[in-house]
Design a protein around this motif. Structure first.
Motif, mmCIF file in Angstrom:
data_model
loop_
_atom_site.group_PDB
_atom_site.id
_atom_site.type_symbol
_atom_site.label_atom_id
_atom_site.label_comp_id
_atom_site.label_asym_id
_atom_site.label_seq_id
_atom_site.Cartn_x
_atom_site.Cartn_y
_atom_site.Cartn_z
ATOM 1 N N ILE A 138 126.613 113.178 30.422
ATOM 2 C CA ILE A 138 126.717 114.350 31.287
ATOM 3 C C ILE A 138 128.193 114.508 31.621
ATOM 4 O O ILE A 138 128.817 113.601 32.174
ATOM 5 N N GLY A 139 128.751 115.647 31.250
ATOM 6 C CA GLY A 139 130.180 115.877 31.419
ATOM 7 C C GLY A 139 130.473 116.951 32.446
ATOM 8 O O GLY A 139 129.630 117.811 32.724
ATOM 9 N N MET A 140 131.662 116.889 33.014
ATOM 10 C CA MET A 140 132.132 117.902 33.955
ATOM 11 C C MET A 140 133.553 118.295 33.575
ATOM 12 O O MET A 140 134.401 117.426 33.332
ATOM 13 N N LEU A 141 133.812 119.584 33.537
ATOM 14 C CA LEU A 141 135.169 120.069 33.320
ATOM 15 C C LEU A 141 135.903 120.022 34.656
ATOM 16 O O LEU A 141 135.528 120.715 35.602
ATOM 17 N N LEU A 142 136.943 119.205 34.752
ATOM 18 C CA LEU A 142 137.671 119.062 36.012
ATOM 19 C C LEU A 142 138.744 120.133 36.191
ATOM 20 O O LEU A 142 139.079 120.500 37.322
ATOM 21 N N GLY A 143 139.288 120.599 35.098
ATOM 22 C CA GLY A 143 140.325 121.635 35.186
ATOM 23 C C GLY A 143 140.689 122.114 33.800
ATOM 24 O O GLY A 143 140.486 121.400 32.807
ATOM 25 N N ALA A 144 141.214 123.339 33.695
ATOM 26 C CA ALA A 144 141.587 123.893 32.393
ATOM 27 C C ALA A 144 142.608 125.007 32.575
ATOM 28 O O ALA A 144 142.475 125.833 33.473
ATOM 29 N N ASP A 189 130.540 128.807 27.633
ATOM 30 C CA ASP A 189 131.879 128.984 28.177
ATOM 31 C C ASP A 189 131.953 128.204 29.480
ATOM 32 O O ASP A 189 131.167 128.453 30.395
ATOM 33 N N MET A 190 132.879 127.281 29.580
ATOM 34 C CA MET A 190 132.947 126.387 30.729
ATOM 35 C C MET A 190 134.005 126.842 31.732
ATOM 36 O O MET A 190 135.077 127.297 31.351
ATOM 37 N N GLN A 191 133.684 126.683 33.006
ATOM 38 C CA GLN A 191 134.622 126.878 34.095
ATOM 39 C C GLN A 191 134.800 125.541 34.812
ATOM 40 O O GLN A 191 133.931 124.672 34.748
ATOM 41 N N HIS A 226 123.799 123.627 30.085
ATOM 42 C CA HIS A 226 125.020 123.936 30.825
ATOM 43 C C HIS A 226 124.628 124.431 32.204
ATOM 44 O O HIS A 226 123.748 125.280 32.352
ATOM 45 N N PHE A 227 125.284 123.877 33.235
ATOM 46 C CA PHE A 227 125.009 124.257 34.616
ATOM 47 C C PHE A 227 126.283 124.786 35.252
ATOM 48 O O PHE A 227 127.306 124.109 35.278
ATOM 49 N N ARG A 228 126.183 126.022 35.761
ATOM 50 C CA ARG A 228 127.334 126.658 36.411
ATOM 51 C C ARG A 228 127.521 126.062 37.797
ATOM 52 O O ARG A 228 126.574 125.904 38.559
#
Length: 317
Positions: free
Chosen positions: A73-79, A89-91, A145-147
């Motif tokens: 399970i991953g989380m995008l911390l910043g981009a 599409d990840m935020q 994917h969970f917003r």
């Protein structure tokens, strides 16, 4: 304790360092942007569970074919620019579910930071036991994917690197029970977005608030002085977070997280009162009870007891 908890952190010098972007996995990486790839990669291991956090300064394409039965399970911390995983599409603070044995394909168009936890599907019932909609391993067999909720998601995204920093500074300071608490805290940060994405669970019978609270307090009493995470209570007593929250607010006027924090603070107060300054430190005791950000811990402590923890330890005889 060293065999139970492991923490490593290092500098990236080229895209090849991202081959091990998730502890225990191999990822094929292709650099997309010009420039020397720099960044950091950290891993926390607690038993078979792992947390990986990576940051890098140029765009990359990642591909992975799982060779084991681990769930990621991953989380995008910043981009800085667009990030896509499969067709999602990840935020920042969004959460991605990568089931076992499923090929993963991601594109980071520029500098980014991520976190990923990896654990056995067999652990799912124990972790999500209070949420029947999540405790079934079949729920995690499809990519998803969970917003993120803006407030909850970004708080978790900010906290995860802090946790790694805390544990890296004190790798040998935790007992097995404390390490388990930190494991649940990490999982909670990553999966809070998943839990808050669920619709309300107001259907069904809700036990009386007082009985529910008594059941929780009986469980805490049996646990002794070790820290207990709210997710452990939900799993062991088969309670949803919403049910627990409603009951504690009705009985105490505060949520279960605040209640458990006060209980841990009281445990620390008693330990410090019974200890000699030369035998222990405030930092060691706080980490054992699940507090890592020592400045905030000190504020909580002083608000509750009217003195700093160092003063309590200094009063010990």
């Amino acid at each position: 304790m060293g065999e139970h908890l492991s923490v490593s952190t290092g500098e990236l010098d080229g895209f090849e360092g991202l081959h091990h972007a998730v502890k225990g996995s191999h990822v094929d990486v292709m650099q997309l942007e010009r420039g020397k790839l720099r960044g950091t990669l950290s891993h926390v291991g607690i038993g078979d569970f792992s947390l990986s956090i990576g940051t890098f300064n140029v765009g990359v394409r990642t591909q992975r074919i799982a060779t084991d039965d681990k769930l990621i399970i991953g989380m995008l911390l910043g981009a800085r620019s667009r990030v896509t995983h499969w067709a999602f599409d990840m935020q920042p603070a969004d959460v991605l579910v990568i089931p076992p044995a499923v090929e993963h394909d991601g594109v980071f168009q520029s500098a980014s930071a991520y976190a990923a936890i990896r654990f056995d599907l067999a652990e799912v019932p124990a972790i999500f036991g209070g949420e029947p909609r999540l405790s079934d391993a079949e729920t995690w067999q499809e990519k998803n994917h969970f917003r993120a909720n803006d407030a909850i998601g970004m708080t978790a995204a900010d906290r995860l690197p802090q946790i790694v920093s805390y544990l890296a500074q004190h790798p040998g300071a935790l007992s097995d029970s404390s390490a388990e608490f930190w494991k649940r805290t990490i999982i909670d940060c990553v999966t809070a977005t998943v839990v808050t994405s669920l619709p309300p669970d107001d259907f069904g019978h809700l036990p009386s608030a007082m009985k529910l609270v008594r059941d929780v307090e009986d469980y805490l009493h049996a646990a002794g002085t070790r820290p207990v995470h709210v997710s452990e209570i939900c799993a062991m007593l088969r309670l949803s977070r919403r049910s627990l929250h409603r009951a504690f607010h009705e009985v105490f006027g505060m949520g279960p997280v605040t209640f458990l924090r006060h209980k841990r603070l009281c445990a620390i107060h008693s330990i410090l009162r019974e200890s000699r300054p030369g035998d222990t430190t405030v930092t060691e005791v706080a980490l054992q009870q699940g507090f890592g950000e020592l400045g905030r811990f000190s504020q909580y402590y002083r608000l509750l007891f009217g003195e700093y923890p160092s003063q309590t330890l200094g009063y010990a005889v």
